[in-house]
Enzyme design. Structure first.
Site, PDB file in Angstrom:
ATOM      1  N   ASP A  26       0.875  -1.226  -0.115  1.00  0.00           N
ATOM      2  CA  ASP A  26       0.062   0.066   0.024  1.00  0.00           C
ATOM      3  C   ASP A  26       0.882   1.133   0.064  1.00  0.00           C
ATOM      4  OD1 ASP A  26      -2.522   1.212   0.111  1.00  0.00           O
ATOM      5  OD2 ASP A  26      -2.003   1.704   2.198  1.00  0.00           O
ATOM      6  N   ASP A  28      -0.289   5.030   0.684  1.00  0.00           N
ATOM      7  CA  ASP A  28      -0.528   6.357   1.622  1.00  0.00           C
ATOM      8  C   ASP A  28      -0.424   5.516   3.132  1.00  0.00           C
ATOM      9  OD1 ASP A  28      -1.491   8.328   0.208  1.00  0.00           O
ATOM     10  OD2 ASP A  28      -3.091   7.232  -0.435  1.00  0.00           O
TER      11      ASP A  28
END
Length: 342
Positions: A26, A28
């Site tokens: 991922d 963010d």
């Protein structure tokens, strides 16, 4: 798919970057926040990549194109190409393309990443409910997205057009704190229309399918900061996961996690890719990891010992998850977490 209930984080005698062929990272809250690299991310990813691990960046944020994301990563010191980036915009574009004719018009509420993904699938993005679209799609459009865009989506959905959403994350981490995410924007249209969208992003299968199709990963490790997207997505896909504590999930949320939100491994940050993971040992209701011992009793979690805070958290996870069984743990962990600074 039948799975046993996880009652403690697992250990690994190998560095995770050696045990798995591909990290599905991922962005963010894991690699960066508010556009700036998270501490330890850049050197940790460099070591993992140089050791032979493939790095793929899998994000529910549909705002930017893969080219733009790759350029940003490269600027941060993490060399990347567009093919290393998989977005929920790509996943939802494939989902739409499977259901409408080639060349169809699709009303877009979101950013350039969503428009580019639609064009990649041979679909035509349009801006108005009056442009004869055959479907509506919503993706994160950033803080400047005009309120009128939600009205356009609502008009079209109310006419009966199929409605798609790249993802439904309610929040998104930024350099200034936690901000509303695409899920909050989707709620606006849901309230206005009473309709329900088809959703592509993590933790749902379309995103996992898109990721595997584009990476060809054989032994993937999902790396994320969110329990309800990254970790649940790994659970749904039947693959292992590493939760890092650099984003939205805090210690209390982790201890209260239901089975589908319990990661395989837990670490403070991306340095966890470069090491083995310590075993959590348990007997008689007490669980040990590093220099810590944790147990559940008298309505609370108790912690004794000393050492790395993340080892104490691993031990607490074992005590909480074992006590909770299949239910969300309601034990008071405040004092234990405060002792760890979490």
């Amino acid at each position: 798919m039948s799975r046993s209930v996880r009652t403690m984080p697992e250990g690994s005698g190998q560095a995770l970057s050696e045990a798995y062929d591909t990290a599905l990272l991922d962005l963010d809250g894991v690699v960066y926040a508010g556009g700036n690299a998270i501490e330890h991310a850049v050197p940790s990813l460099a070591v993992a990549r140089d050791g032979g691990m493939r790095l793929a960046y899998v994000t529910n944020n549909a705002l930017r194109t893969p080219d733009a994301v790759a350029a940003h990563l490269t600027e941060l010191g993490i060399p990347a190409e567009a093919g290393d980036v998989i977005t929920s915009a790509q996943a939802v574009a494939r989902l739409i393309a499977d259901q409408v004719p080639q060349g169809s018009r699709v009303l877009v509420v979101g950013g350039e990443g969503l428009r580019a993904a639609l064009r990649e699938r041979g679909l035509e993005p349009v801006e108005s409910a009056d442009d004869e679209p055959v479907a509506v799609v919503q993706g994160y459009g950033g803080p400047e997205l005009a309120w009128g865009r939600f009205a356009e989506a609502s008009y079209a959905v109310a006419r009966g057009l199929p409605w798609f959403a790249s993802n439904t994350d309610l929040t998104i981490p930024s350099g200034r704190g936690i901000a509303p995410g695409n899920g909050a924007a989707v709620e606006v249209v849901r309230i206005a229309t009473g309709a329900e969208p088809q959703v592509a992003g993590k933790p749902l299968p379309p995103m996992h399918r898109e990721t595997i199709l584009r990476t060809g990963a054989e032994r993937p490790l999902v790396v994320g900061d969110r329990l309800d997207t990254d970790i649940e997505g790994a659970f749904n896909g039947g693959v292992d996961s590493l939760l890092v504590l650099t984003g939205v999930t805090d210690g209390a949320q982790l201890l209260a996690a239901p089975p589908q939100h319990r990661p395989t491994y837990v670490d403070a940050d991306l340095r966890g890719l470069l090491t083995g993971q310590p075993e959590v040992a348990g007997a008689g209701g007490a669980f040990r990891c590093g220099g810590w011992t944790a147990a559940a009793g008298a309505g609370r979690l108790e912690l004794d010992g000393d050492g790395a805070p993340v080892d104490g958290l691993r031990a607490l996870c074992a005590a909480a998850w074992t006590a909770a069984g299949d239910e969300v743990c309601g034990l008071d962990a405040g004092k234990a977490l405060a002792r760890l600074g979490l």
